[in-house]
Enzyme design. Structure first.
Site, PDB file in Angstrom:
ATOM      1  N   SER A  21      -9.841   0.619  -8.950  1.00  0.00           N
ATOM      2  CA  SER A  21      -8.858  -0.306  -9.508  1.00  0.00           C
ATOM      3  C   SER A  21      -8.806  -1.551  -8.627  1.00  0.00           C
ATOM      4  O   SER A  21      -9.830  -2.184  -8.405  1.00  0.00           O
ATOM      5  CB  SER A  21      -7.492   0.379  -9.626  1.00  0.00           C
ATOM      6  N   THR A  22      -7.657  -1.886  -8.093  1.00  0.00           N
ATOM      7  CA  THR A  22      -7.494  -3.115  -7.319  1.00  0.00           C
ATOM      8  C   THR A  22      -8.493  -3.194  -6.169  1.00  0.00           C
ATOM      9  O   THR A  22      -8.593  -2.285  -5.361  1.00  0.00           O
ATOM     10  CB  THR A  22      -6.067  -3.192  -6.723  1.00  0.00           C
TER      11      THR A  22
ATOM     12  N   HIS B 151     -10.491  -0.265 -13.644  1.00  0.00           N
ATOM     13  CA  HIS B 151      -9.330  -0.786 -14.367  1.00  0.00           C
ATOM     14  C   HIS B 151      -9.508  -2.289 -14.573  1.00  0.00           C
ATOM     15  O   HIS B 151      -9.465  -3.067 -13.621  1.00  0.00           O
ATOM     16  CB  HIS B 151      -8.046  -0.528 -13.577  1.00  0.00           C
TER      17      HIS B 151
ATOM     18  N   MET C  48      -4.624   0.896  -6.676  1.00  0.00           N
ATOM     19  CA  MET C  48      -3.231   1.316  -6.623  1.00  0.00           C
ATOM     20  C   MET C  48      -2.973   2.394  -7.658  1.00  0.00           C
ATOM     21  O   MET C  48      -3.531   2.373  -8.751  1.00  0.00           O
ATOM     22  CB  MET C  48      -2.332   0.104  -6.892  1.00  0.00           C
TER      23      MET C  48
ATOM     24  N   ASP D 113      -4.271   7.454 -10.561  1.00  0.00           N
ATOM     25  CA  ASP D 113      -5.349   7.757 -11.498  1.00  0.00           C
ATOM     26  C   ASP D 113      -6.585   8.195 -10.714  1.00  0.00           C
ATOM     27  O   ASP D 113      -6.970   7.554  -9.741  1.00  0.00           O
ATOM     28  CB  ASP D 113      -5.673   6.517 -12.345  1.00  0.00           C
TER      29      ASP D 113
END
Length: 346
Positions: free
Chosen positions: A163-164, A190, A284, A287
């Protein structure tokens, strides 16, 4: 209170973005109309986070990111036009150190962004948790394919979730994997629709693997990779003759996201017959934790990125807390760790 600098060449957008952030409890300590002013504002005010437009006169957002990261490393959230050019510029900014991005609905100057205020505030708050120093640990431009001095097991499958801060690390990992390892690679990053296709193109250029954005029903074999399409979950729906069949769904978001790492990992654990490796990278949230448990439960190998090289140590930390992660490695070491999971004799 979180302190932000807003950089955008549109006075209207600066005002709207600042109002959204202020209403969300974020103090806007300065506004800047181009990258040069943005660099100066960061040096003067030392904010917790910066929102950065991409296309601006004098100094654009990419150049500003590079300058800020060199002089006053600060978490930067890019606000990008939802276009092909905007997507490419956004990835360049991420490569230079920006931690995340949000696509402006409706284009560069958008009256629609007010309707996405909650998402903007959430992204800004998330960015403040990022460690800008972690960017120095990963250099996708110089990544070399790892040596292939050992044999590998046949038909291995690799599922990577991030993600991030993930795009540049995913690039680093995939570009380090030799084609001879013959993985079938599933990437869940993501990212909104409209950006995942361009991300797949970048991975295709920068690795020895044939990388595409996933489509419903697509089948992939050894040496091929797919990137989950934005706004769709990517499930492994079938396996046969060394090939995986992918199904895309718009089932409800999981952990507030779609695509979700857990969906891909859990369906891979249920379906894949053969060597399976799950990897969770910077990001973050939680998941991927259930997915790592599922892969471990199916007899697969599991890896997580370490805190030092993670922009945000959320996803890897939650996975590690399950007790189902075999090894924790830095971004630079991850490629070798993945190959070690499919060495002959293991």
């Amino acid at each position: 209170m979180t302190r932000a600098v807003v950089v955008d060449d549109s006075h209207f957008m600066r005002t709207v973005i600042s109002d959204i952030l202020e209403d969300g409890g974020i103090e806007v300590v300065a506004q800047a109309s181009d990258g040069e002013e943005g660099v100066e504002a960061v040096a003067t005010h030392d904010p917790d986070v910066v929102t950065m437009d991409v296309e601006m006169p004098r100094m654009n957002g990419i150049e500003a990111v590079e300058e800020i990261m060199a002089t006053n490393p600060t978490p930067i959230l890019m606000l990008s036009a939802h276009t092909e050019d905007g997507a490419e510029a956004t990835f360049e900014a991420l490569e230079r150190g920006a931690v995340d991005f949000l696509a402006k609905p409706g284009g560069e100057v958008s009256t629609e962004i007010s309707a996405h205020g909650d998402a903007l505030v959430e992204k800004v708050e998330s960015a403040t948790r990022a460690d800008p120093a972690s960017v120095e640990e990963v250099d996708t431009a110089d990544s070399d394919t790892l040596d292939t001095d050992h044999g590998y097991v046949e038909n291995p499958t690799l599922v990577v979730g991030a993600s991030t801060g993930g795009p540049r690390v995913v690039e680093r990992v995939l570009s380090s994997l030799p084609r001879e390892a013959d993985f079938r690679v599933l990437v869940v990053q993501h990212m909104p629709d409209g950006f995942t296709g361009r991300f797949a193109e970048r991975l295709d250029r920068r690795s020895e693997y044939d990388v595409r954005e996933a489509t419903d029903g697509i089948r992939i074999g050894g040496g091929e990779a797919v990137v989950a399409k934005g706004d769709y979950h990517m499930a492994v729906a079938g396996y046969g003759n060394g090939r995986l069949r992918i199904r895309l769904t718009q089932d409800e978001p999981l952990h507030g996201v779609r695509p979700a790492i857990d969906v891909t990992m859990e369906t891979a654990a249920e379906t894949v017959d053969g060597p399976l490796t799950g990897v969770v990278l910077t990001g973050m949230g939680s998941d991927g934790a259930a997915g790592i448990e599922a892969i471990k439960g199916a007899g697969g190998a599991t890896l997580a990125q370490d805190e030092e090289t993670s922009s945000v140590f959320g996803i890897p930390a939650r996975a590690i807390e399950t007790g189902c992660v075999d090894d924790v490695r830095s971004a630079d070491e991850m490629g070798k760790a993945i190959l070690d999971t499919i060495r002959d004799g293991r």
